[in-house]
Design an enzyme around this catalytic site. Structure first.
Site, PDB file in Angstrom:
ATOM      1  N   ASP A  18      46.261  25.403  12.303  1.00 21.47           N
ATOM      2  CA  ASP A  18      45.440  26.393  11.615  1.00 21.47           C
ATOM      3  C   ASP A  18      46.363  27.559  11.261  1.00 21.47           C
ATOM      4  O   ASP A  18      47.447  27.698  11.828  1.00 21.47           O
ATOM      5  CB  ASP A  18      44.313  26.837  12.548  1.00 21.47           C
ATOM      6  CG  ASP A  18      43.513  27.997  12.000  1.00 21.47           C
ATOM      7  OD1 ASP A  18      43.027  27.901  10.864  1.00 21.47           O
ATOM      8  OD2 ASP A  18      43.397  29.017  12.710  1.00 21.47           O
ATOM      9  N   ASP A  20      45.254  31.422  10.055  1.00 15.28           N
ATOM     10  CA  ASP A  20      44.810  32.740  10.524  1.00 15.28           C
ATOM     11  C   ASP A  20      44.367  32.675  11.982  1.00 15.28           C
ATOM     12  O   ASP A  20      43.480  31.900  12.330  1.00 15.28           O
ATOM     13  CB  ASP A  20      43.652  33.245   9.664  1.00 15.28           C
ATOM     14  CG  ASP A  20      44.042  33.396   8.206  1.00 15.28           C
ATOM     15  OD1 ASP A  20      44.922  34.216   7.921  1.00 15.28           O
ATOM     16  OD2 ASP A  20      43.467  32.686   7.361  1.00 15.28           O
ATOM     17  N   ASP A 179      42.398  27.928  16.722  1.00 17.42           N
ATOM     18  CA  ASP A 179      41.934  29.060  17.533  1.00 17.42           C
ATOM     19  C   ASP A 179      40.427  29.160  17.630  1.00 17.42           C
ATOM     20  O   ASP A 179      39.907  30.119  18.204  1.00 17.42           O
ATOM     21  CB  ASP A 179      42.495  30.379  16.968  1.00 17.42           C
ATOM     22  CG  ASP A 179      41.837  30.777  15.648  1.00 17.42           C
ATOM     23  OD1 ASP A 179      41.442  29.870  14.886  1.00 17.42           O
ATOM     24  OD2 ASP A 179      41.733  31.981  15.377  1.00 17.42           O
TER      25      ASP A 179
END
Length: 228
Positions: A18, A20, A179
């Protein structure tokens, strides 16, 4: 979910990341673009910590959440807000973004061992490529799948499976690192293990409450599992 990383049951040929909240702390720039957007629309801007809880499901969701939290969010208002956000984010994309500690050493170690890597993000492609280049990490990735590359985005598994196809690796030979629940759900649906970082955004949800295969305080913590 296990906080301690179990050893990989098979060789990991590809790692999907991922963007961001996993590789980059882009909240300062996203928050500034949202601030400018809201002021242009004549609405009060949100605090950066509020914006942090809106990030994860793509630009449209971010814009819609900003509007909903300040009142109405009619389709015409959303369209105008998206256009404003795109202009403002293009101006600030990467200005205050930081690479998290441990990211570059981990990427370098994986590249040295010949592990294929892809960036799989819900950020639109118009911003993904320029940001990766500006932060100096674009060269690590053999593939990039953005939020508008396909008809579906995370938590749908399609972006992860597409990244595996581009890298020439099967899903069961791959690993997702993210995240948030978006990443975990997409990985589960794609049939691959998933590790979550503890320092990301996770849309305001406690990361240790999300079903995954382990938690990372740094990307370098994943190297023993990946490299053996």
């Amino acid at each position: 979910m296990s906080a301690a990383l179990a050893p990989a049951s098979r060789a990991v040929r590809a790692v999907l990341f991922d963007l961001d909240g996993t590789l980059l702390d882009s909240i300062p720039d996203l928050s500034e673009a949202c601030r400018r957007m809201m002021l242009e629309l004549g609405r009060p801007p949100h605090d950066i910590e509020v914006i942090r809880t809106f990030v994860g499901k793509g630009m449209l969701n971010l814009v819609r959440r900003c509007l909903e939290e300040s009142g109405s969010a009619e389709e015409a208002e959303i369209d105008a807000a998206v256009a404003a956000f795109r202009r403002h984010y293009a101006d600030v994309n990467g200005e205050c973004t930081l690479i998290y500690d441990g990211v570059v050493p981990a990427l370098e170690a994986l590249r040295e061992r010949g592990v294929a890597m892809a960036c799989v993000t819900n950020k639109p492609a118009a911003f993904t490529g320029p940001l990766l280049k500006r932060m100096g990490i674009a060269g690590f990735f053999g593939a990039t799948v953005s939020g508008d590359t396909l008809a579906d985005k995370k938590p749908h598994p399609a972006p992860l499976l597409h990244a595996c196809q581009l890298l020439g690796a099967a899903a069961e030979e791959s690993l997702m690192i993210g995240d948030s629940a978006n990443d975990a759900e997409a990985a589960r649906a794609a049939g691959m293990p998933v590790l979550l970082v503890t320092y990301g955004y996770s849309e305001g949800v406690a990361v240790d409450s999300i079903e995954c295969d382990g938690l990372l305080s740094s990307l370098t913590d994943a190297l023993p599992r990946i490299l053996g």
